[in-house]
Design a protein around this motif. Sequence first.
Motif, mmCIF file in Angstrom:
data_model
loop_
_atom_site.group_PDB
_atom_site.id
_atom_site.type_symbol
_atom_site.label_atom_id
_atom_site.label_comp_id
_atom_site.label_asym_id
_atom_site.label_seq_id
_atom_site.Cartn_x
_atom_site.Cartn_y
_atom_site.Cartn_z
ATOM 1 N N LEU A 58 -18.099 1.959 15.326
ATOM 2 C CA LEU A 58 -18.446 0.933 16.002
ATOM 3 C C LEU A 58 -18.374 1.058 17.515
ATOM 4 N N LEU A 59 -16.945 1.665 17.701
ATOM 5 C CA LEU A 59 -16.427 2.005 19.003
ATOM 6 C C LEU A 59 -17.382 3.511 19.199
ATOM 7 N N GLY A 60 -18.068 3.821 18.911
ATOM 8 C CA GLY A 60 -18.881 5.352 19.055
ATOM 9 C C GLY A 60 -18.187 6.388 18.544
ATOM 10 N N CYS A 61 -16.997 6.296 17.678
ATOM 11 C CA CYS A 61 -15.985 7.195 17.748
ATOM 12 C C CYS A 61 -16.108 8.477 16.633
ATOM 13 N N ASN A 62 -16.324 10.035 16.650
ATOM 14 C CA ASN A 62 -17.647 10.213 15.979
ATOM 15 C C ASN A 62 -16.175 10.958 14.735
ATOM 16 N N ASP A 63 -17.779 11.694 13.485
ATOM 17 C CA ASP A 63 -16.907 11.897 12.668
ATOM 18 C C ASP A 63 -15.758 12.659 11.961
ATOM 19 N N VAL A 64 -15.404 13.470 13.026
ATOM 20 C CA VAL A 64 -13.679 13.382 12.560
ATOM 21 C C VAL A 64 -13.068 12.751 12.831
ATOM 22 N N ALA A 80 -8.634 -2.145 7.515
ATOM 23 C CA ALA A 80 -9.839 -2.580 7.902
ATOM 24 C C ALA A 80 -10.820 -1.659 8.916
ATOM 25 N N ALA A 81 -9.631 -1.979 9.795
ATOM 26 C CA ALA A 81 -9.919 -1.633 11.709
ATOM 27 C C ALA A 81 -9.814 -0.658 11.599
ATOM 28 N N ALA A 82 -10.143 0.375 11.390
ATOM 29 C CA ALA A 82 -9.801 2.258 10.844
ATOM 30 C C ALA A 82 -11.347 2.799 10.452
ATOM 31 N N ARG A 83 -11.882 1.589 9.226
ATOM 32 C CA ARG A 83 -13.304 2.163 8.761
ATOM 33 C C ARG A 83 -14.281 1.890 9.952
ATOM 34 N N MET A 128 0.769 -1.189 -0.273
ATOM 35 C CA MET A 128 -0.233 -0.116 0.015
ATOM 36 C C MET A 128 1.276 1.364 0.195
ATOM 37 N N ARG A 129 0.790 2.428 -0.974
ATOM 38 C CA ARG A 129 1.851 3.783 -1.389
ATOM 39 C C ARG A 129 1.092 4.192 0.021
ATOM 40 N N ARG A 130 1.849 4.972 0.616
ATOM 41 C CA ARG A 130 1.748 6.053 1.907
ATOM 42 C C ARG A 130 1.233 7.170 1.204
ATOM 43 N N VAL A 131 0.619 7.576 1.704
ATOM 44 C CA VAL A 131 0.102 8.998 1.023
ATOM 45 C C VAL A 131 -0.766 10.028 2.459
ATOM 46 N N VAL A 132 -0.119 10.779 2.461
ATOM 47 C CA VAL A 132 -0.225 12.492 3.988
ATOM 48 C C VAL A 132 -1.505 13.195 3.078
ATOM 49 N N GLU A 133 -2.485 12.923 3.759
ATOM 50 C CA GLU A 133 -3.359 14.160 3.519
ATOM 51 C C GLU A 133 -4.185 14.777 4.899
ATOM 52 N N PRO A 134 -4.770 15.614 4.571
ATOM 53 C CA PRO A 134 -5.024 16.558 6.016
ATOM 54 C C PRO A 134 -6.161 15.518 7.191
ATOM 55 N N GLU A 135 -6.088 16.226 8.119
ATOM 56 C CA GLU A 135 -6.877 15.595 9.041
ATOM 57 C C GLU A 135 -7.977 15.976 9.646
ATOM 58 N N LEU A 136 -9.340 16.005 9.532
ATOM 59 C CA LEU A 136 -9.823 16.800 9.851
ATOM 60 C C LEU A 136 -9.796 17.331 12.063
ATOM 61 N N ALA A 139 -9.248 8.280 11.182
ATOM 62 C CA ALA A 139 -8.317 6.892 11.673
ATOM 63 C C ALA A 139 -8.401 6.678 9.962
ATOM 64 N N VAL A 140 -8.860 6.329 9.041
ATOM 65 C CA VAL A 140 -7.974 6.322 7.626
ATOM 66 C C VAL A 140 -7.552 6.287 7.231
ATOM 67 N N VAL A 141 -7.589 8.110 7.147
ATOM 68 C CA VAL A 141 -6.483 9.191 6.806
ATOM 69 C C VAL A 141 -5.260 8.506 7.581
ATOM 70 N N SER A 142 -4.237 8.227 8.435
ATOM 71 C CA SER A 142 -3.721 7.889 9.555
ATOM 72 C C SER A 142 -3.260 6.595 9.183
ATOM 73 N N VAL A 143 -3.948 5.913 9.018
ATOM 74 C CA VAL A 143 -3.508 4.020 8.138
ATOM 75 C C VAL A 143 -2.879 4.740 7.127
ATOM 76 N N ARG A 144 -3.812 5.206 5.866
ATOM 77 C CA ARG A 144 -2.825 5.708 4.663
ATOM 78 C C ARG A 144 -1.609 6.120 4.879
ATOM 79 N N ALA A 145 -1.225 7.121 5.720
ATOM 80 C CA ALA A 145 -0.333 7.440 6.269
ATOM 81 C C ALA A 145 0.893 6.770 7.145
#
Length: 234
Positions: free
Chosen positions: A180-186, A173-176, A1-9, A191-197
Amino acid sequence: MRRVVEPELLDALPPDDPRAVGSRGDLRRLNFVMGHAHILTRALAPGHGASPLRSRPLRLVELGAGDGSLLLQLARRWSVHGITAEVTLLDRHTLVSGETRRAFAALGWSVETVASDVFAWLSSPVPVAGVMVANLFLHHFEEEGLGELLRLAAAKADLFIACEPRRSAFALAAARSVGLLGCNDVTQHDAVVSVRAGFAGRELSAFWPQTGEWELRERSAGLFSHCLLAQRNG
Ligand SMILES: C[S@@+](CC[C@H](N)C(=O)[O-])C[C@H]1O[C@@H](n2cnc3c(N)ncnc32)[C@H](O)[C@@H]1O
């Protein structure tokens, strides 16, 4: 998986925005689920006589410390072994509560909070830290910034340890699923952006100065994490 850094909310929200406050609460939970306090405690083995935590006085710095709750957990674990430290919590925002400060004080640990950009602070004449910690922080940076950050950190620390998201299909997959753990939209977005980065293999070691005066250990840790430990020889 290529590393991609995107802005986090979370980075774009004012610190007191309710969604940011909620997301920092989620981060405390995710640090628990990822076992980061446990991973960092084990990596530094405070029960071991030669542990770097034994140096006196111990200057401990956390880069991108957020609300300081992760380092407080480490302080609670390490103080059981008679370890005390002078702590600097560095973050671009002031996020450490009075309650957290009092909890450090109750352990006999002094705490200084610094609101600064990490590059500006590491470039200023700050004393060398015995131990420098970065938790869920390095993945914010593109290659150029990462190389600069680790070069500056190497000049200001005798031991550097980072615990970051692992870049893997399982972690993604876990980040997506953090909703289910009750984490908010941010948090669900970040979480997904962080795993990709995140990191894999020896990617962080490659950015550490290759001067021969460092012992480097980089490996996956737990189910979702990736760690670098750099210790100055001798
Ligand atoms: C994902 S949070 C992790 C916080 C904490 N380490 C934890 O595990 O809960 C990343 C933190 O890095 C801080 N940060 C991001 N970029 C920064 C920079 N250039 N300089 C200083 N702090 C920064 C943010 O304000 C945020 O608190």
